[in-house]
Enzyme design. Structure first.
Site, mmCIF file in Angstrom:
data_model
loop_
_atom_site.group_PDB
_atom_site.id
_atom_site.type_symbol
_atom_site.label_atom_id
_atom_site.label_comp_id
_atom_site.label_asym_id
_atom_site.label_seq_id
_atom_site.Cartn_x
_atom_site.Cartn_y
_atom_site.Cartn_z
ATOM 1 N N TYR A 13 0.813 -1.213 0.000
ATOM 2 C CA TYR A 13 0.000 0.000 0.000
ATOM 3 C C TYR A 13 0.848 1.265 0.000
ATOM 4 O O TYR A 13 0.342 2.331 -0.327
ATOM 5 C CB TYR A 13 -1.034 -0.018 1.134
ATOM 6 C CG TYR A 13 -0.590 0.558 2.446
ATOM 7 C CD1 TYR A 13 0.262 -0.137 3.269
ATOM 8 C CD2 TYR A 13 -1.031 1.810 2.846
ATOM 9 C CE1 TYR A 13 0.679 0.400 4.463
ATOM 10 C CE2 TYR A 13 -0.611 2.366 4.041
ATOM 11 C CZ TYR A 13 0.239 1.658 4.848
ATOM 12 O OH TYR A 13 0.660 2.210 6.035
ATOM 13 N N ASP A 33 8.155 -7.052 -6.544
ATOM 14 C CA ASP A 33 7.539 -7.712 -5.392
ATOM 15 C C ASP A 33 7.712 -9.210 -5.562
ATOM 16 O O ASP A 33 7.656 -9.719 -6.693
ATOM 17 C CB ASP A 33 6.048 -7.355 -5.313
ATOM 18 C CG ASP A 33 5.496 -7.562 -3.905
ATOM 19 O OD1 ASP A 33 5.139 -6.573 -3.264
ATOM 20 O OD2 ASP A 33 5.442 -8.732 -3.447
ATOM 21 N N VAL A 147 1.430 7.811 5.059
ATOM 22 C CA VAL A 147 0.117 7.920 4.407
ATOM 23 C C VAL A 147 -0.973 7.121 5.107
ATOM 24 O O VAL A 147 -0.703 6.116 5.746
ATOM 25 C CB VAL A 147 0.191 7.476 2.932
ATOM 26 C CG1 VAL A 147 0.923 8.499 2.109
ATOM 27 C CG2 VAL A 147 0.841 6.099 2.815
ATOM 28 N N LYS A 198 9.245 9.054 13.419
ATOM 29 C CA LYS A 198 8.128 8.275 12.862
ATOM 30 C C LYS A 198 7.448 7.448 13.956
ATOM 31 O O LYS A 198 6.218 7.379 14.053
ATOM 32 C CB LYS A 198 8.651 7.366 11.746
ATOM 33 C CG LYS A 198 7.712 6.267 11.320
ATOM 34 C CD LYS A 198 6.463 6.793 10.644
ATOM 35 C CE LYS A 198 5.438 5.685 10.463
ATOM 36 N NZ LYS A 198 4.252 6.101 9.759
ATOM 37 N N ASN A 202 3.223 7.688 15.577
ATOM 38 C CA ASN A 202 2.205 6.650 15.777
ATOM 39 C C ASN A 202 1.994 6.344 17.264
ATOM 40 O O ASN A 202 0.886 6.010 17.674
ATOM 41 C CB ASN A 202 2.563 5.397 14.982
ATOM 42 C CG ASN A 202 2.190 5.559 13.515
ATOM 43 O OD1 ASN A 202 1.583 6.561 13.134
ATOM 44 N ND2 ASN A 202 2.542 4.595 12.695
ATOM 45 N N GLY A 249 -6.396 -1.117 15.857
ATOM 46 C CA GLY A 249 -5.921 -2.149 14.945
ATOM 47 C C GLY A 249 -5.028 -1.570 13.869
ATOM 48 O O GLY A 249 -4.559 -0.433 13.970
ATOM 49 N N CYS A 252 0.135 -0.550 11.882
ATOM 50 C CA CYS A 252 1.060 0.528 12.240
ATOM 51 C C CYS A 252 0.932 0.898 13.706
ATOM 52 O O CYS A 252 1.822 0.651 14.502
ATOM 53 C CB CYS A 252 0.794 1.758 11.393
ATOM 54 S SG CYS A 252 0.779 1.391 9.648
ATOM 55 N N ARG A 317 -6.112 -6.309 9.047
ATOM 56 C CA ARG A 317 -4.906 -6.669 9.798
ATOM 57 C C ARG A 317 -4.954 -6.099 11.217
ATOM 58 O O ARG A 317 -5.263 -4.927 11.404
ATOM 59 C CB ARG A 317 -3.653 -6.147 9.081
ATOM 60 C CG ARG A 317 -3.229 -7.079 7.953
ATOM 61 C CD ARG A 317 -2.059 -6.543 7.205
ATOM 62 N NE ARG A 317 -2.402 -5.340 6.451
ATOM 63 C CZ ARG A 317 -1.528 -4.611 5.772
ATOM 64 N NH1 ARG A 317 -0.264 -4.956 5.767
ATOM 65 N NH2 ARG A 317 -1.922 -3.557 5.105
#
Ligand code: SAJ
Length: 422
Positions: A13, A33, A147, A198, A202, A249, A252, A317
């Site tokens: 993503y 990938d 993002v 970073k 979060n 959830g 991240c 996830r």
């Protein structure tokens, strides 16, 4: 602008939209990938995504002929790694995907090449990456992705970016690449600062949500509406408490704070506790539901609405719905589920709301999908008159349910509902 040949590794993503943006911004791009089926789709033009604007960008890049897709990395001027870094079985960050790719690109990386790590990682990983590749004259930088799924392309272009190089030359040269497609502010710094910044972003969100969830518990205990109290508290110009719900959830926010805890277990006490509070939130919601159903869930029919980890995404996830469904079954409840975007979560398969509403003793909204706010009246009317409704994120259109004689409890109003009704 310097036109660069860039190999983006990981077409997930973050990697795919980044590769496409680069391809429409004057670069030549190789998108890699290890998932053969995904590469086949990307090559054949049959790739399809629900993400806003992504299909159009994909077709644009293909028309320009500036992107190719393959399973193995190819030689380039710059390499961008956008790979998953989940929590491994040891409870520590699993950086094996980065390690593996480092092994593959090591023979390709030449002095002066740029190697960018976009994955969220524990402090020190960019330096480790340079060692794993073993070409000290290459230029290494950490550029954490920022993002939000659902608004990905807008954020990719307009969000500010942190560019943290292992050297000032690495920072400067990497920034040149990002300037080619980022309109937001580009902040140049060191790799270790980019890594921890970073994680702070979060973690800040996780701790804030934990606080909201704890306030909901406190208000429930005191018989006060947390919802109204939170709205009023947030009217203060320097207060912005997030919303309580079923828990946190996604791959991240539910994961990244552990990267700090693993690095500094003694120092990161608040961060650890916040994680534990959020992980325990499905238990709190389960107990609310139990109280609404006179203390027992045994043989009660519970319809759970929402499998995705958050509203309006098709991604389950680390979804708190998983823990909640497991808890419901362990209490002997009969459970059926619905999600407008996720067809199944482990053994639980989405069923139509028309089948669930007439059946359910209780309806629990787990995920705040807009489809649930917009439910049509004829569907609401199919719910049983004595149904108990627990709306964890507090998104239902209560007036329309009340017009059908059904009252709604939310995680943030449970205190008041309990004081008045239970
Ligand atoms: N949630 C609440 N209450 C809230 C807000 C969210 O319970 O008030 C829950 C959501 O339902 C979800 C979880 O928190 O289960 C996380 O959702 P999110 O929207 O906060 O975050 P993510 O994981 O989708 O994306 C975050 C973003 N980080 C920040 O906003 C600081 C995104 O910008 C990052 O790119 C992403 O993490 C990442 O990959 O790191």
């Amino acid at each position: 602008m310097i036109v660069t040949k860039i190999c983006v590794i990981g077409m997930g993503y973050v990697g795919l939209p980044t590769a496409l943006m680069l391809a429409v911004s004057g670069h030549t791009v190789i998108g890699c990938d290890i998932k053969g089926q995904l590469i086949e789709k990307l090559k054949s033009g049959t790739f399809d995504s629900p993400e806003k604007g992504l299909n159009a960008l994909y077709h644009h890049a293909r028309q320009l002929g500036s992107i190719v897709f393959c399973e193995m990395p190819m030689a380039a001027d710059a390499y961008i790694l956008a790979l998953p870094t989940p929590i491994g079985s040891s409870g520590r960050a699993d950086v094996s995907a980065i390690h593996e790719v480092a092994r593959h690109i090591a023979p390709l990386v030449k002095p002066g090449n740029i190697v960018v790590l976009e994955s969220t990682v524990p402090p020190g990983t960019t330096k480790d990456l340079a060692e794993w590749i073993g070409e000290p004259r290459a230029l290494y930088a950490h550029v954490p992705e920022r993002v939000l799924p659902g608004n990905l392309l807008h954020e990719l272009k307009h969000n500010g970016r942190i560019i943290g190089g292992l050297s000032t030359e690495a920072t400067r040269k990497t920034a040149e690449i990002y300037h080619s497609f980022v309109a937001g502010k580009i902040r140049e710094t060191e790799a270790s600062i980019a890594e921890i910044a970073k994680l702070m972003e979060n973690t800040y969100r996780d701790v804030n949500i934990a606080l909201a969830n704890e306030f909901a518990k406190v208000c429930d205990h005191l018989g006060i509406s947390a919802q109204e109290a939170l709205t009023i508290a947030n009217e203060h110009p320097r207060v912005n408490i997030l919303s309580p719900g079923l828990g946190v959830g996604g791959h991240c926010i539910a994961v990244d704070p552990w990267f700090i805890v693993q690095s500094c277990p003694e120092e990161a006490q608040l961060i650890r506790t916040a994680r534990q509070v959020n992980d325990a939130q499905p238990v709190f919601v389960l107990n609310l539901l139990k109280k609404m159903l006179e203390g027992s869930l045994l043989q009660r029919r519970v319809a759970v609405l929402g499998l995705a980890y958050k509203a309006d995404v098709d991604d389950a996830r680390e979804s708190p719905s998983r823990a909640f469904l497991t808890l419901l079954e362990s209490e002997g409840a009969q459970v059926r589920v619905h999600d407008p975007l996720v067809s199944s979560l482990e053994k639980w398969q989405t069923e139509p709301l028309e089948a669930l509403f007439p059946w359910a003793d209780a309806v629990v909204v787990a995920t705040g999908h807009s489809a649930y706010y917009q439910l049509e009246d004829h569907l609401i009317q199919q719910a049983r008159g004595d149904v108990r409704v627990l709306d964890a994120p507090g998104i239902l259109d209560t007036e329309r349910w009340e017009a059908c004689g059904i009252s709604i409890a939310t995680v943030s109003s449970s205190g008041r509902v309990r004081a008045q009704v239970l």
